[in-house]
Design a protein around this motif. Sequence first.
Motif, PDB file in Angstrom:
ATOM      1  N   GLY A  62      12.263  -7.519 -11.329  1.00  0.00           N
ATOM      2  CA  GLY A  62      13.405  -8.296 -10.732  1.00  0.00           C
ATOM      3  C   GLY A  62      14.133  -7.200 -11.061  1.00  0.00           C
ATOM      4  N   VAL A  63      13.450  -5.885 -10.718  1.00  0.00           N
ATOM      5  CA  VAL A  63      13.855  -4.698 -10.415  1.00  0.00           C
ATOM      6  C   VAL A  63      14.774  -4.832  -9.344  1.00  0.00           C
ATOM      7  N   GLU A  64      15.864  -4.182  -9.275  1.00  0.00           N
ATOM      8  CA  GLU A  64      17.069  -4.704  -8.095  1.00  0.00           C
ATOM      9  C   GLU A  64      18.192  -3.652  -7.933  1.00  0.00           C
ATOM     10  N   THR A  65      18.714  -2.736  -8.959  1.00  0.00           N
ATOM     11  CA  THR A  65      19.749  -2.228  -8.961  1.00  0.00           C
ATOM     12  C   THR A  65      19.009  -0.584  -9.383  1.00  0.00           C
ATOM     13  N   ILE A 115       6.018   1.559 -15.457  1.00  0.00           N
ATOM     14  CA  ILE A 115       6.070   1.004 -13.723  1.00  0.00           C
ATOM     15  C   ILE A 115       7.567  -0.254 -13.425  1.00  0.00           C
ATOM     16  N   VAL A 116       7.843  -0.714 -12.753  1.00  0.00           N
ATOM     17  CA  VAL A 116       8.697  -1.184 -11.743  1.00  0.00           C
ATOM     18  C   VAL A 116       8.408  -2.381 -10.339  1.00  0.00           C
ATOM     19  N   GLN A 117       9.181  -3.133 -10.819  1.00  0.00           N
ATOM     20  CA  GLN A 117       8.913  -4.035  -9.562  1.00  0.00           C
ATOM     21  C   GLN A 117       9.595  -4.869 -10.037  1.00  0.00           C
ATOM     22  N   GLY A 118      10.338  -4.756  -7.414  1.00  0.00           N
ATOM     23  CA  GLY A 118      11.508  -6.071  -7.450  1.00  0.00           C
ATOM     24  C   GLY A 118      12.299  -5.098  -6.075  1.00  0.00           C
ATOM     25  N   PHE A 119      13.189  -5.768  -5.992  1.00  0.00           N
ATOM     26  CA  PHE A 119      13.831  -5.865  -4.347  1.00  0.00           C
ATOM     27  C   PHE A 119      14.042  -4.313  -4.579  1.00  0.00           C
ATOM     28  N   LEU A 120      14.548  -3.482  -5.150  1.00  0.00           N
ATOM     29  CA  LEU A 120      14.997  -2.632  -5.145  1.00  0.00           C
ATOM     30  C   LEU A 120      13.995  -1.354  -4.420  1.00  0.00           C
ATOM     31  N   SER A 167       4.688  -4.802  -4.399  1.00  0.00           N
ATOM     32  CA  SER A 167       3.939  -3.704  -4.647  1.00  0.00           C
ATOM     33  C   SER A 167       4.969  -3.328  -5.813  1.00  0.00           C
ATOM     34  N   GLN A 168       4.547  -2.884  -6.537  1.00  0.00           N
ATOM     35  CA  GLN A 168       5.097  -2.208  -8.267  1.00  0.00           C
ATOM     36  C   GLN A 168       4.938  -0.733  -7.652  1.00  0.00           C
TER      37      GLN A 168
END
Length: 285
Positions: free
Chosen positions: A240-243, A257-262, A47-48
């Motif tokens: 790849g936004v994680e933090t 828009i962001v996509q990542g494990f966070l 999801s984004q």
Amino acid sequence: AAKRHGRNHSQRFRPSLEVAGDPQLELLNELRQALAHGTQLELFYQSQYYLDDGRLAGMEALLRWYHPTHGMISPGTFIPLAERHGLMAALGDWVIDHACAQLSTWREQGLSFVPVWINISAVQLIQGDLEARLSSSLAKHNVPAAMLGLELTESVLLDERAGDISARLVALRNTGHPIAIDDFGTGYSSMAYLKQLPVDKLKLDRAFVRALPDDSADAAITSAVLAMARGLGLDVVAEGVETEEQRDYLRAQGCAIVQGFLYARPERVADVEARLKRDADMSFS
Ligand code: C2E
Ligand code: MG
Ligand code: MG
Ligand code: MG
């Protein structure tokens, strides 16, 4: 004895034996079988989200292969293998068809109306009939092209074997497909390309996001890409936004828009559906 020796001798050079000894080609044969049976392949969805209000913006379909003995094999391994050995068009068709089927199901269930983005390999464009394959799958599943986004890497845009890429992208976009440049910043596309190509989104590569905000070079590249995209009227999706620190920097710089494990990992369909229902409950309460 002479005969047996001769046979053994010739067997040592039989191509099938050499194939059996080459782990890459063995893997390729197994991938071909997996594709034929369709049982070991699965699309995961990541999801984004929009940074300003947290709404779901879209989902990226990511291919997974469960090998019977090796376990899950990364697409970073088997996609290049399929590309090198003539299997990518068929694999790409599998992805198109399954993404369309999933979109259709979610729409019928009222679960999701955001676009699903699929990754398109250069091979699929070079082969020439991507447009027909897309439209027949959309028609089969009764899904509008606007729901199926296409992610292309910069190297695809520069591949002359794909013909007049700009004209083809114009046609795909006129059909309704949103188009994104994937892994932006890692390839060689010039800024002039962005002006001329019909693109909706840039996906800022994870390599630049990883060390944000401390790495001053990555921070400079990120804010420059965001400023340029804003000037061109393009949305940026940060990969790849994680933090939270990365998120805060991206938000301050105006990333949409962001996509990542966070936010979410690539998930199986059942987990995506649970997420979609949670999101829906939250917005009604
Ligand atoms: P991509 O298109 O750039 O996809 C994003 C990759 O980043 C995915 O790896 C995703 O799992 C990973 N990722 C997302 N968020 C994070 C994060 O916060 N941290 C970290 N460390 N990683 C994150 P994945 O699924 O292993 O896919 C790798 C690549 O394989 C993709 O890169 C894409 O180029 C290719 N690929 C995957 N599925 C397909 C497909 O169906 N067709 C084609 N042609 N290529 C595919
Ligand atoms: Mg991608
Ligand atoms: Mg990417
Ligand atoms: Mg990437």
